[in-house]
Design a protein around this motif. Structure first.
Motif, short mmCIF file in Angstrom:
data_model
loop_
_atom_site.label_atom_id
_atom_site.label_comp_id
_atom_site.label_asym_id
_atom_site.label_seq_id
_atom_site.Cartn_x
_atom_site.Cartn_y
_atom_site.Cartn_z
N TRP A 148 14.07 18.94 -11.74
CA TRP A 148 14.47 18.12 -10.46
C TRP A 148 13.57 19.24 -9.20
O TRP A 148 13.69 20.52 -9.45
CB TRP A 148 15.75 18.18 -10.08
N LEU A 149 12.94 18.48 -8.33
CA LEU A 149 12.33 19.17 -7.24
C LEU A 149 13.26 19.09 -6.02
O LEU A 149 13.75 17.95 -5.91
CB LEU A 149 10.76 18.53 -6.87
N VAL A 150 13.46 20.09 -5.41
CA VAL A 150 14.23 19.84 -4.01
C VAL A 150 13.55 20.56 -2.95
O VAL A 150 13.05 21.61 -2.93
CB VAL A 150 15.59 20.53 -4.38
N ASN A 151 13.04 19.71 -1.95
CA ASN A 151 12.54 20.00 -0.77
C ASN A 151 13.34 20.27 0.44
O ASN A 151 13.81 19.24 1.06
CB ASN A 151 11.22 19.34 -0.76
N VAL A 152 13.52 21.38 0.77
CA VAL A 152 14.23 21.56 2.46
C VAL A 152 13.48 22.37 3.34
O VAL A 152 14.03 22.85 4.17
CB VAL A 152 15.87 22.35 2.01
N ALA A 153 12.02 22.62 3.04
CA ALA A 153 11.32 23.32 3.84
C ALA A 153 10.43 22.37 4.88
O ALA A 153 11.04 22.12 5.82
CB ALA A 153 10.26 23.92 2.97
N ARG A 154 9.31 21.90 4.67
CA ARG A 154 8.61 20.97 5.49
C ARG A 154 8.07 19.94 4.42
O ARG A 154 7.68 20.25 3.43
CB ARG A 154 7.60 21.54 6.22
N GLY A 155 7.69 18.41 4.90
CA GLY A 155 7.41 17.49 3.86
C GLY A 155 5.82 17.87 3.71
O GLY A 155 5.50 17.61 2.49
N SER A 156 5.05 18.51 4.48
CA SER A 156 3.55 19.10 4.26
C SER A 156 3.49 19.81 3.00
O SER A 156 2.24 20.04 2.45
CB SER A 156 3.20 19.66 5.35
N LEU A 157 4.58 20.41 2.52
CA LEU A 157 4.52 21.29 1.29
C LEU A 157 4.38 20.31 0.08
O LEU A 157 3.92 21.03 -1.16
CB LEU A 157 5.68 22.22 1.35
N VAL A 158 4.67 19.25 -0.10
CA VAL A 158 4.59 18.42 -1.23
C VAL A 158 3.54 17.41 -1.08
O VAL A 158 3.81 16.64 0.08
CB VAL A 158 6.01 17.88 -1.54
N ASP A 159 2.79 16.99 -1.92
CA ASP A 159 1.93 15.75 -2.18
C ASP A 159 2.83 14.66 -2.36
O ASP A 159 3.11 14.45 -3.44
CB ASP A 159 0.75 15.98 -3.10
N ASP A 174 14.76 16.76 1.76
CA ASP A 174 15.36 16.55 3.06
C ASP A 174 14.37 16.33 4.00
O ASP A 174 14.53 15.78 5.20
CB ASP A 174 16.25 17.64 3.52
N VAL A 175 13.18 16.56 3.65
CA VAL A 175 11.89 16.52 4.48
C VAL A 175 10.71 15.51 3.72
O VAL A 175 10.82 15.82 2.61
CB VAL A 175 11.22 18.00 4.73
N THR A 176 9.87 14.97 4.43
CA THR A 176 9.08 14.28 3.62
C THR A 176 7.55 14.16 4.37
O THR A 176 7.48 14.77 5.61
CB THR A 176 9.41 12.62 3.57
N HIS A 189 22.74 22.66 2.09
CA HIS A 189 22.28 21.16 1.91
C HIS A 189 21.39 21.17 0.53
O HIS A 189 21.59 20.10 -0.22
CB HIS A 189 21.39 20.88 2.80
N ALA A 190 20.74 22.20 0.35
CA ALA A 190 19.90 22.24 -0.78
C ALA A 190 21.01 22.05 -2.23
O ALA A 190 20.49 21.43 -3.20
CB ALA A 190 19.35 23.49 -0.72
N LEU A 191 21.98 23.02 -1.88
CA LEU A 191 22.80 23.06 -3.31
C LEU A 191 23.56 21.66 -3.33
O LEU A 191 23.54 21.25 -4.51
CB LEU A 191 24.06 23.92 -3.07
N GLY A 192 24.00 20.92 -2.19
CA GLY A 192 24.32 19.83 -2.28
C GLY A 192 23.13 18.82 -3.13
O GLY A 192 23.87 17.81 -3.99
N LEU A 193 21.90 18.81 -2.60
CA LEU A 193 21.14 17.88 -3.30
C LEU A 193 20.94 18.36 -4.74
O LEU A 193 20.91 17.17 -5.47
CB LEU A 193 19.89 18.01 -2.52
N MET A 194 21.05 19.55 -5.16
CA MET A 194 21.02 19.79 -6.50
C MET A 194 22.18 19.07 -7.36
O MET A 194 21.95 18.49 -8.36
CB MET A 194 21.00 21.30 -6.72
N LEU A 195 23.30 19.25 -6.87
CA LEU A 195 24.44 18.82 -7.45
C LEU A 195 24.35 17.11 -7.33
O LEU A 195 24.88 16.67 -8.80
CB LEU A 195 25.84 18.96 -6.79
N VAL A 196 24.09 16.53 -6.52
CA VAL A 196 23.85 14.96 -6.72
C VAL A 196 22.89 14.47 -7.42
O VAL A 196 23.24 13.80 -8.24
CB VAL A 196 23.54 14.45 -5.10
#
Length: 303
Positions: A210-221, A240-242, A90-97
């Protein structure tokens, strides 16, 4: 060994218990519990003094830690690493998109090529939290000829990365942010990683990255990220998480030209259940053989 699957007795997981060599039983008679289908607050209904081991269905344990359900006297195992391949895809897909601006073309109502299209091939990819997901992503990226920079908890070299820094190496993290065309967030959610990517980190990212977050939303402000996207300095963010999650209807990120949002869909149930069943079978087998279990929860570390 007697094992109970619950609160929802999913047939695939019950079959995995039997395939691992254990016997299915009621919760009251079980020494082990495969948890599926209920919140941590419901754990007390199935807990009893004879319970020795609990297999959790998720890689992250934040709700369990917050609820206080991770009691002494019981070994808890998470599904850490179980879904790495799925989430990495999924992370790779988001990067390509993002790189190819597919999200803008999908939203368009007229024939027009978007500006800012780029490639992943030959780029530098920084991975914040190069554990199971990060390592799986590195393997998927090999055909793209990328240069990988990694950050993990130990600082031990990550196979496929040209440089690896400890998570508490401030200068190393800053170097990763400054050099990466894609910054992938794949670290566990703990007190130490809360808002790991804040306004300062976003300002240190390479222009156009580009920033790609597939971990948890809490890791990004989220507020700082939205401000950075509005400013136009970043290429974009694929999430993928917010935070908050779910993202409220009408939130600016949904239609932002520099944002891609998927609804925590990197690990859909159609892929989750078979992978979890494989982990359950393996850990049941290990438990019976007296071998170390996979994914033992470190309550002090938070994962």
């Amino acid at each position: 060994m007697k094992v109970h699957v619950g609160p929802v007795a999913l047939p695939e997981l019950e079959a995995a218990v039997v395939a691992g060599g254990a016997e299915l039983s009621s919760a009251a008679d079980a020494s082990a519990l495969v948890w599926y289908g209920g919140p941590p607050e419901q754990f007390a209904e199935l807990d009893h003094p004879g319970l020795e081991w609990v297999q959790l269905p998720s890689a992250g344990i934040e709700p369990w830690a917050a609820s206080g359900a991770l009691r002494d006297g019981v070994t808890f195992t998470s599904a850490a690493g179980t879904y790495a391949q799925t989430v990495a895809e999924h992370a790779l897909g988001l990067m390509l998109v993002g790189a190819r601006q597919v999200h803008l073309m999908a939203r368009a109502s007229r024939w027009a090529k978007p500006d800012g299209m780029r490639g992943v091939h030959g780029s530098t990819v920084g991975i914040l939290g190069a554990g199971g997901i990060g390592r799986a992503l590195i393997a998927l990226l090999r055909p793209f000829g990328v240069r990988v920079l990694a950050v993990n908890r130990s600082g031990k070299p990550v196979d496929g990365a040209v440089a690896t820094w400890r998570a508490d190496d401030v200068e190393g993290v800053r170097e990763l942010l400054a050099e990466s065309d894609f910054v992938v967030v794949a670290a566990p959610a703990t007190a130490e990683t809360a808002q790991l990517v804040d306004a300062d980190a976003l300002a240190r990212m390479k222009p156009g990255a580009w920033l790609v977050n597939v971990a948890r939303g809490s890791l990004v402000d989220t507020g700082a990220l939205l401000a950075a996207l509005d400013e136009g300095r970043l290429g974009g963010a694929a999430l993928d998480v917010t935070d908050p999650e779910p993202l409220p209807d009408g939130h600016p990120l949904f239609q932002h030209p520099r944002a891609i949002v998927s609804p925590h869909a990197a690990n859909p149930e159609s892929l989750l259940v078979p992978a979890l069943a494989r982990r359950v079978e393996e850990n049941v087998r290990r438990r019976l053989a007296g071998e170390p279990l996979l994914g033992v929860v470190d309550r002090a570390a938070g994962y």
